[in-house]
Design a protein around this motif. Sequence first.
Motif, mmCIF file in Angstrom:
data_model
loop_
_atom_site.group_PDB
_atom_site.id
_atom_site.type_symbol
_atom_site.label_atom_id
_atom_site.label_comp_id
_atom_site.label_asym_id
_atom_site.label_seq_id
_atom_site.Cartn_x
_atom_site.Cartn_y
_atom_site.Cartn_z
ATOM 1 N N VAL A 232 0.836 -1.204 0.000
ATOM 2 C CA VAL A 232 0.000 0.000 0.000
ATOM 3 C C VAL A 232 0.869 1.251 0.000
ATOM 4 O O VAL A 232 0.360 2.354 -0.079
ATOM 5 C CB VAL A 232 -1.001 0.036 1.182
ATOM 6 C CG1 VAL A 232 -2.009 -1.072 1.084
ATOM 7 C CG2 VAL A 232 -0.286 -0.038 2.511
ATOM 8 N N VAL A 257 -5.599 4.425 -4.405
ATOM 9 C CA VAL A 257 -6.615 3.473 -3.928
ATOM 10 C C VAL A 257 -7.207 2.692 -5.109
ATOM 11 O O VAL A 257 -7.421 1.473 -5.025
ATOM 12 C CB VAL A 257 -7.718 4.220 -3.135
ATOM 13 C CG1 VAL A 257 -8.813 3.259 -2.700
ATOM 14 C CG2 VAL A 257 -7.123 4.892 -1.908
ATOM 15 N N PHE A 260 -4.900 -0.069 -6.078
ATOM 16 C CA PHE A 260 -4.939 -1.111 -5.048
ATOM 17 C C PHE A 260 -6.164 -2.002 -5.270
ATOM 18 O O PHE A 260 -6.067 -3.235 -5.326
ATOM 19 C CB PHE A 260 -4.981 -0.423 -3.669
ATOM 20 C CG PHE A 260 -5.238 -1.353 -2.525
ATOM 21 C CD1 PHE A 260 -4.194 -2.027 -1.898
ATOM 22 C CD2 PHE A 260 -6.539 -1.553 -2.054
ATOM 23 C CE1 PHE A 260 -4.439 -2.887 -0.842
ATOM 24 C CE2 PHE A 260 -6.785 -2.413 -0.996
ATOM 25 C CZ PHE A 260 -5.740 -3.079 -0.390
ATOM 26 N N LEU A 281 -1.419 -6.452 4.116
ATOM 27 C CA LEU A 281 -1.108 -5.132 3.562
ATOM 28 C C LEU A 281 0.320 -4.779 3.971
ATOM 29 O O LEU A 281 0.655 -4.824 5.156
ATOM 30 C CB LEU A 281 -2.073 -4.076 4.092
ATOM 31 C CG LEU A 281 -3.574 -4.382 3.981
ATOM 32 C CD1 LEU A 281 -4.392 -3.186 4.435
ATOM 33 C CD2 LEU A 281 -3.952 -4.752 2.548
ATOM 34 N N HIS A 289 -0.921 5.631 5.189
ATOM 35 C CA HIS A 289 -1.501 5.914 3.864
ATOM 36 C C HIS A 289 -2.541 7.029 4.013
ATOM 37 O O HIS A 289 -3.434 6.937 4.874
ATOM 38 C CB HIS A 289 -2.153 4.653 3.303
ATOM 39 C CG HIS A 289 -2.511 4.775 1.861
ATOM 40 N ND1 HIS A 289 -3.549 5.573 1.418
ATOM 41 C CD2 HIS A 289 -1.965 4.233 0.750
ATOM 42 C CE1 HIS A 289 -3.632 5.511 0.105
ATOM 43 N NE2 HIS A 289 -2.677 4.704 -0.327
ATOM 44 N N ILE A 295 -9.360 2.526 1.990
ATOM 45 C CA ILE A 295 -8.919 1.125 1.846
ATOM 46 C C ILE A 295 -9.692 0.243 2.830
ATOM 47 O O ILE A 295 -10.205 -0.820 2.468
ATOM 48 C CB ILE A 295 -7.387 1.016 2.057
ATOM 49 C CG1 ILE A 295 -6.676 1.721 0.904
ATOM 50 C CG2 ILE A 295 -6.942 -0.436 2.186
ATOM 51 C CD1 ILE A 295 -5.172 1.726 0.984
ATOM 52 N N TYR A 298 -13.260 -0.305 1.671
ATOM 53 C CA TYR A 298 -13.327 -1.289 0.580
ATOM 54 C C TYR A 298 -13.219 -2.724 1.125
ATOM 55 O O TYR A 298 -14.004 -3.605 0.759
ATOM 56 C CB TYR A 298 -12.202 -1.004 -0.438
ATOM 57 C CG TYR A 298 -11.926 -2.159 -1.354
ATOM 58 C CD1 TYR A 298 -12.802 -2.465 -2.401
ATOM 59 C CD2 TYR A 298 -10.806 -2.975 -1.162
ATOM 60 C CE1 TYR A 298 -12.565 -3.565 -3.228
ATOM 61 C CE2 TYR A 298 -10.561 -4.054 -1.982
ATOM 62 C CZ TYR A 298 -11.447 -4.350 -3.008
ATOM 63 O OH TYR A 298 -11.213 -5.427 -3.819
#
Length: 492
Positions: A232, A257, A260, A281, A289, A295, A298
Amino acid sequence: MRKPRRTLDWKEYENINKYASSEKRLKKFSTEGYLKVALIYPNSYKTLAGNLGFHRVFEVANSIPGVSCERFFYDKRFNRFYSLDSLRPLDEFKIWMFSISYELDFFNLMDILKKLRIPLLVHKRGERHPLIVIGGPLVTINPNLFVHIADIIYHGEAEVNLSHLLNKISESLHKEKEKLLKKVSELENISVPILNKMAHEEAIYRDVIHDPAGSVFLSKFGEFGDVFLIEVGRGCFRGCKFCTIGNLYGYFRPIRVESFIKKVEDTLSQIDNIRDFKMGLVAPAVNDHPKFDEILDYLERRNIRFSLSSLRVDKIDEKLLKGLLRSGQNMLTIAPETGSEKMREFLNKNISDEEIYDKVSMARKLGFKKIKLYLMIGLPEETKEDLELSAKMIDRISSMGFNEIVISVNPFVPKPGTPLENHKFLSIKELLEKQEVLKVKLKNVKVNFESLRESFIQYKLDHLDSRKSLKVIQVFDANGKQETFKLLKEMK
Ligand code: SF4
């Protein structure tokens, strides 16, 4: 393909086959390219599989048209070293590319060369010997270690120059070695010591923000099991004075993002049972980050379980902790480095005691049952009082009601290229005394002390100049590892 003839070699072959057949390959690469490259990780399969940098080099090399790159690892019992990808023995490859992460891997690298009767010193090797290329984090820390061994030293991140290097080698493969090396020496970020060409440029992959590294194979034998690793972020902006990442490995590059998510979705499309899927991660401090919240959202939306390679204590929040608990993690791992706030300030690790206690207590209240803390001893100007403050911090955290508390204590190793590089590594006697202060104060807590001897060897290797590294190689060649350790101990 040559099959083993001796029983010992069969054992080795079967051992490697066990790891190879355990793997789920997320990317498949041909083993029939024109340029066959052996990518050697001079450490165990477990660490190889858990090293995302290694996955990336393997992927980058295989994405170059005409190149087939195969993986090898180290075990002290091995004699032939078979490929994980084709089970071909290492001596069938002309290009040997070592990726070195840890100081002690230096000895494993030399052991591989010795076992396969390859002269360790570059000037003693001829046309019939393989071309030795050495890269990886240890090259960034101390390239002097490799100037007498490597034909080629690769500096920096794989994405920047590896394709140029392997293309140059491919074009000149049938020329004399000297001509090939001259061609290669034209490249930036590449050293060819025998031609006195030393590079010092940075090789930073700027585009990583759109193109994060991810595991290219999964295995239950990896350090983190068959967890899919994904980065990340690379680099770190914090600049803690003792840390190589914050000082040597390039500026902070958080992954976008969208990139990713795309990488994760591409991977999920290859996974049979998403319920078994777990992600690791990876970043120097994952929750640094700037869009870490997105993140986390998600991962929650997709119901993906995850763990973190490392985190900043002061930036822990409820959302992250709940996500980790949902993923089945009940151990919190943090690295306060020392219980002394003054010392943390000196180290540039600006996290207050109160922040540490607040976040740890938040984790406990939310349901974390175990905690692991990383501490250092032997820091510059460290006093007995500083150590007592570390013990006090552990005591206070112990009283919060965790079922298990694990303390890992590492001696401070001054790293080249950091603001503390010129500080001394304390004598073993002084470090033992410091360990004793902690032991006396922490009778009821399990404390793991990192090996002082190994840390001392690390320190010595990190700071060797080229003249001394030649001596070390010669002694290893003639008398083996134990004599080399003795030499390092005596070296001023
Ligand atoms: S110790 Fe962690 S936060 Fe500090 S510079 Fe290194 S990676 Fe960054």
